[in-house]
Design a protein around this motif. Structure first.
Motif, mmCIF file in Angstrom:
data_model
loop_
_atom_site.group_PDB
_atom_site.id
_atom_site.type_symbol
_atom_site.label_atom_id
_atom_site.label_comp_id
_atom_site.label_asym_id
_atom_site.label_seq_id
_atom_site.Cartn_x
_atom_site.Cartn_y
_atom_site.Cartn_z
ATOM 1 N N GLY A 165 0.869 -1.171 0.000
ATOM 2 C CA GLY A 165 0.000 0.000 0.000
ATOM 3 C C GLY A 165 0.899 1.212 0.000
ATOM 4 O O GLY A 165 1.757 1.362 -0.869
ATOM 5 N N GLY A 166 0.754 2.067 1.027
ATOM 6 C CA GLY A 166 1.694 3.152 1.185
ATOM 7 C C GLY A 166 3.068 2.626 1.560
ATOM 8 O O GLY A 166 4.085 3.280 1.354
ATOM 9 N N GLN A 167 3.090 1.413 2.122
ATOM 10 C CA GLN A 167 4.322 0.704 2.466
ATOM 11 C C GLN A 167 4.041 -0.787 2.380
ATOM 12 O O GLN A 167 2.933 -1.190 2.039
ATOM 13 C CB GLN A 167 4.813 1.096 3.866
ATOM 14 C CG GLN A 167 3.810 0.866 4.986
ATOM 15 C CD GLN A 167 2.807 1.988 5.090
ATOM 16 O OE1 GLN A 167 3.170 3.144 4.970
ATOM 17 N NE2 GLN A 167 1.554 1.656 5.311
ATOM 18 N N PRO A 187 8.126 5.334 8.201
ATOM 19 C CA PRO A 187 7.289 5.046 7.029
ATOM 20 C C PRO A 187 7.823 3.905 6.148
ATOM 21 O O PRO A 187 7.121 3.351 5.326
ATOM 22 C CB PRO A 187 7.314 6.363 6.260
ATOM 23 C CG PRO A 187 8.659 6.938 6.566
ATOM 24 C CD PRO A 187 8.949 6.561 7.995
ATOM 25 N N THR A 188 9.107 3.547 6.311
ATOM 26 C CA THR A 188 9.671 2.384 5.624
ATOM 27 C C THR A 188 10.398 1.551 6.663
ATOM 28 O O THR A 188 10.775 2.043 7.733
ATOM 29 C CB THR A 188 10.667 2.802 4.518
ATOM 30 O OG1 THR A 188 11.830 3.395 5.136
ATOM 31 C CG2 THR A 188 10.043 3.795 3.547
#
Length: 221
Positions: A165-167, A187-188
């Motif tokens: 998704g976003g990650q 975020p990662t």
């Protein structure tokens, strides 16, 4: 004699051919018994579970809290009660709360809005709604994900899938369908990690979300 040599050679070739055919048949049989990877699961439509959440960010720190999670897809509502110690990105994004680790509750209510509730401060704010992708997590959110194998999670053998998704979102559940572990980059994964370790108190079905007023919006919101 040449004739006997030819006959011997012919017998050898026939034996070799028979051996090759047997090997092909064996390999074919083995390939036909390979177990297919488990399909991504669909969440139970109603459940309750407690979770030990750990957020770790390099060069910043680590935060731990307990989450009580009620989920009811039949009414498109959910509730996450984060205890003190939380570092939730929604909660800490509110005015005056960037450094706060006080208890914070996410409530996705029947009116399609997500509310953030700070019970210790008697504060509630309307954050965002379903048109802004702030509704409940869909029961089918893992569909299209890839199987990543099994993992031992506190003595339970759990199957895992990753869904981008976003990650990268990793989710594991046991053979009975109870959740084991979820984690994502924050975020990662190079920078940080948001990990949800599910406890063994998972309950599925209407009785798990039957408390009167469980998903009601507080009057101060």
């Amino acid at each position: 004699s040449i004739q006997s040599h030819i006959m011997t050679r012919t017998a050898q070739l026939a034996a070799a051919l028979l051996c090759n055919l047997s090997l092909v048949a064996l390999l074919s049989c083995m390939s036909s018994t390979v177990v297919a990877a488990p399909a991504p699961p669909v969440w139970d439509s109603q459940f309750y579970v407690t979770i030990n959440q750990t957020i770790s960010i390099k060069l910043e720190g680590q935060w731990k809290n307990t989450v009580r999670f009620w989920y009811d897809a039949t009414r498109a509502v959910s509730k996450e009660e984060h205890s003190s110690g939380q570092h939730d990105e929604f909660c800490t994004a509110q005015a005056g709360k960037s450094k706060s680790q006080e208890a914070c509750t996410h409530l996705v209510a029947a009116d399609s809005w997500r509310y953030l509730i700070f019970p210790d401060s008697n504060i509630c704010c309307r954050c965002c709604n379903v048109t802004q992708h702030c509704g409940i997590i869909l029961p089918t959110w893992l569909q299209g994900g890839s199987y990543v194998g099994t993992m031992d999670v506190n003595g339970r053998t759990c199957n895992g899938w990753v869904k981008d998704g976003g990650q990268h979102n990793y989710y594991y559940q046991d053979a009975a369908g109870a959740p084991c572990l979820y984690y994502e980059g924050y975020p990662t994964l190079i920078v940080g990690k948001n990990e949800w370790l599910y406890n063994l108190d998972y309950q599925a079905g209407p009785q798990a979300v039957s408390q009167p007023g469980l998903f009601d919006v507080p009057p101060n919101c």
